[in-house]
Design a protein around this motif. Structure first.
Motif, mmCIF file in Angstrom:
data_model
loop_
_atom_site.group_PDB
_atom_site.id
_atom_site.type_symbol
_atom_site.label_atom_id
_atom_site.label_comp_id
_atom_site.label_asym_id
_atom_site.label_seq_id
_atom_site.Cartn_x
_atom_site.Cartn_y
_atom_site.Cartn_z
ATOM 1 N N SER A 78 0.848 -1.192 0.000
ATOM 2 C CA SER A 78 0.000 0.000 0.000
ATOM 3 C C SER A 78 0.882 1.239 0.000
ATOM 4 C CB SER A 78 -0.932 0.024 1.221
ATOM 5 O OG SER A 78 -0.181 0.157 2.422
ATOM 6 N N VAL A 79 0.316 2.365 -0.458
ATOM 7 C CA VAL A 79 1.010 3.651 -0.410
ATOM 8 C C VAL A 79 0.090 4.650 0.283
ATOM 9 C CG1 VAL A 79 2.413 3.264 -2.460
ATOM 10 C CG2 VAL A 79 0.146 4.294 -2.696
ATOM 11 N N GLN A 80 0.686 5.651 0.929
ATOM 12 C CA GLN A 80 -0.096 6.643 1.655
ATOM 13 C C GLN A 80 0.595 7.998 1.604
ATOM 14 O OE1 GLN A 80 0.741 3.587 3.428
ATOM 15 N NE2 GLN A 80 2.806 4.470 3.512
ATOM 16 N N ALA A 81 -0.203 9.049 1.775
ATOM 17 C CA ALA A 81 0.334 10.414 1.745
ATOM 18 C C ALA A 81 -0.425 11.272 2.740
ATOM 19 C CB ALA A 81 0.221 11.006 0.350
ATOM 20 N N THR A 82 0.275 12.275 3.293
ATOM 21 C CA THR A 82 -0.323 13.189 4.273
ATOM 22 C C THR A 82 0.122 14.615 3.988
ATOM 23 O OG1 THR A 82 -0.307 11.481 5.992
ATOM 24 C CG2 THR A 82 -0.537 13.761 6.717
#
Length: 293
Positions: A78-82
């Motif tokens: 999975s990939v995530q960004a904030t």
């Protein structure tokens, strides 16, 4: 059932270090709500309030709003960004307060499930991750100013994150152990924030209802911060240290929504000049496009 167990601690597990040296720049580890261990895409909003007090009488308070998202590539990846926005206030005795506000350092990362075994009644999961903090937050050179060099919105540098999580569930009980290490680099102003290490243990219990679940939880953590190095090559005064912290909270999970409320404070201090004060975090996340295993 397995999806729920992975979910309930992934939201609650991380204070991610409760201070950034003196006050809380955007290059630190921040926030509680992390949706990383179950197969659903997410988009969410979180609110974080934290305060600090120094031995010299300074009082710092930071408020942060995060917009975050996560995309599941496969059951293992999975990939995530904030993207954070911060407001900072520093007060000292009878002096006028110092105010800063603006974008913090955005982050992007990936996580890999290295191990998953067990059944719905008893399961184990190991997840590894890495990420980068982008220098989107403003860093101002304050050499010669009364405002500390590390009272900033961002680190002004490209910084890196390594993390690992181990989750174990037995019946209605779940425990998670997590470690995080942030590697800060030298910025254009020749200032380097100290690297940060955090370890946390969380225990949670599920109270299930027909269409939703309530999850109370309790966490204890140890955090260590290396001292900053300023442009003259010296350690920055008032930076570095370590502390033991504790937090508690509740999480509500439905089919498409996940809400989390957590609060905590410092238990004991090690070295360092600043003491973390009360912390409060609230997050709301929308879950969609569930992936079947």
């Amino acid at each position: 059932m397995k999806t729920f167990w992975a979910t309930l601690l992934s939201v609650a597990v991380i204070p991610m270090a409760w201070c950034c040296d003196v006050c809380g720049c955007a290059g630190m580890m921040t926030g509680f709500g992390d949706l990383s261990l179950y197969p659903q895409n997410t988009i969410g909003l979180s609110y974080l309030s934290r305060s600090f007090e120094s031995s010299l009488g300074n009082r710092d308070h930071f408020t942060q709003l995060d917009i975050s998202g996560r995309y599941v590539i496969s059951p293992r990846w999975s990939v995530q960004a904030t993207l954070p926005y911060l407001w900072g206030v520093r007060t000292r005795n009878e002096e006028d307060p110092t105010l800063i506000s603006g974008l913090g350092d955005a982050s992007i990362g990936t996580r890999f499930t290295a191990l998953y075994s067990g059944s719905e009644e008893s399961s184990r999961r190991l997840t590894l991750g890495a990420g980068v903090f982008l220098p989107t937050g403003r860093f101002e050179d304050r050499f010669g100013s009364l405002i500390p060099q590390n009272f900033q919105l961002g680190s002004g540098s490209w910084d890196y994150l390594l993390e690992g999580r181990y989750l174990h569930s037995e019946g209605d009980w779940v425990g998670m152990l997590e470690g995080r290490y942030v590697i800060n680099t030298l910025n254009r102003e020749a200032y380097k924030f100290g690297n940060q290490l955090g370890v946390q243990l969380t225990l949670a219990h599920k109270l299930g209802f027909k269409k939703w679940a309530l999850v109370p939880l309790l966490s204890v953590a140890w955090e260590h911060f290396k001292r900053d190095i300023n442009s003259r090559g010296y350690y920055q005064y008032g930076t570095g240290g370590e502390a033991f912290t504790a937090s508690t909270g509740l999480q509500i999970k439905t089919a498409s929504w996940l809400c989390s409320l957590r609060g905590g404070t410092n238990l004991t201090n090690g070295s360092g000049n600043y003491r973390p004060g009360p912390q409060l975090n609230f997050s709301v996340n929308y879950l969609f496009n569930s992936t079947k295993k």
